[in-house]
Scaffold this active site. Structure first.
Site, PDB file in Angstrom:
ATOM      1  N   HIS A  89       0.823  -1.208   0.000  1.00  0.00           N
ATOM      2  CA  HIS A  89       0.000   0.000   0.000  1.00  0.00           C
ATOM      3  C   HIS A  89       0.858   1.259   0.000  1.00  0.00           C
ATOM      4  O   HIS A  89       2.051   1.206   0.270  1.00  0.00           O
ATOM      5  CB  HIS A  89      -0.975   0.026   1.192  1.00  0.00           C
ATOM      6  N   HIS A 111       4.074   7.270   3.351  1.00  0.00           N
ATOM      7  CA  HIS A 111       5.017   6.146   3.273  1.00  0.00           C
ATOM      8  C   HIS A 111       4.611   5.167   2.178  1.00  0.00           C
ATOM      9  O   HIS A 111       3.482   5.190   1.696  1.00  0.00           O
ATOM     10  CB  HIS A 111       5.114   5.422   4.627  1.00  0.00           C
ATOM     11  N   GLU A 159       7.701   1.301   4.964  1.00  0.00           N
ATOM     12  CA  GLU A 159       7.122   0.289   5.851  1.00  0.00           C
ATOM     13  C   GLU A 159       7.403  -1.071   5.226  1.00  0.00           C
ATOM     14  O   GLU A 159       7.205  -1.270   4.023  1.00  0.00           O
ATOM     15  CB  GLU A 159       5.618   0.514   5.999  1.00  0.00           C
TER      16      GLU A 159
HETATM   17 CO    CO Z   1       1.136   1.618   6.176  1.00  0.00          CO
END
Ligand code: CO
Length: 136
Positions: free
Chosen positions: A8, A81, A130
């Site tokens: 994502h 992110h 991440e």
């Molecule tokens: Co995230």
């Protein structure tokens, strides 16, 4: 390090409710999941499906939220992110640290229920990254 799928893109927002309207009405998103609170992370999140990945909308839960500073600097929100999947979170942490990358904290349960950690943007070409263990 073996680069896995982009799980994502994290987007900070002062209002998930307003952002849902944007993704539905401007971008044509048809699958928007129910928002939920993650008190342990100080955020409320909402996933928006796209054909090949997801957008993770992130709203602060209170003034001491880890994204409060980001929203102070970027009041209308914005890209926060990128999240990539790995097969083994602990192996990935060791690999990043062996390369001198600053892993922020210990692996913890993320919004998809698997272990995640973040890598410092200053060690990642300016991108807060991440790393997430692929859901089984
Ligand atoms: Co995230």
């Amino acid at each position: 390090m073996k680069l896995g799928p982009l799980n994502h893109v994290g987007v900070a927002t002062p209002s998930i409710e307003d952002s849902i309207g944007f993704w539905r009405d401007v971008m044509g998103a048809t699958k928007i999941h129910d928002p939920f609170d993650m008190p342990s992370q100080g955020v409320k999140v909402c996933f928006v499906d796209t054909p090949n990945t997801q957008i993770e909308l992130i709203e602060p839960l209170g003034a001491d939220s880890p994204i409060a500073g980001f929203l102070e600097a970027n009041p209308q929100g914005g890209q926060h992110h990128l999240c990539f999947e790995v097969p083994n979170i602990h192996a990935a942490k060791e690999e990043f640290e062996a390369m001198g990358k600053r892993v922020l904290g210990e692996p913890r349960v993320g919004a998809h229920g698997t272990l995640i950690f973040f890598v410092h943007p200053k060690d990642m070409g300016g991108v807060l990254t991440e790393i997430m263990e692929t859901p089984k």
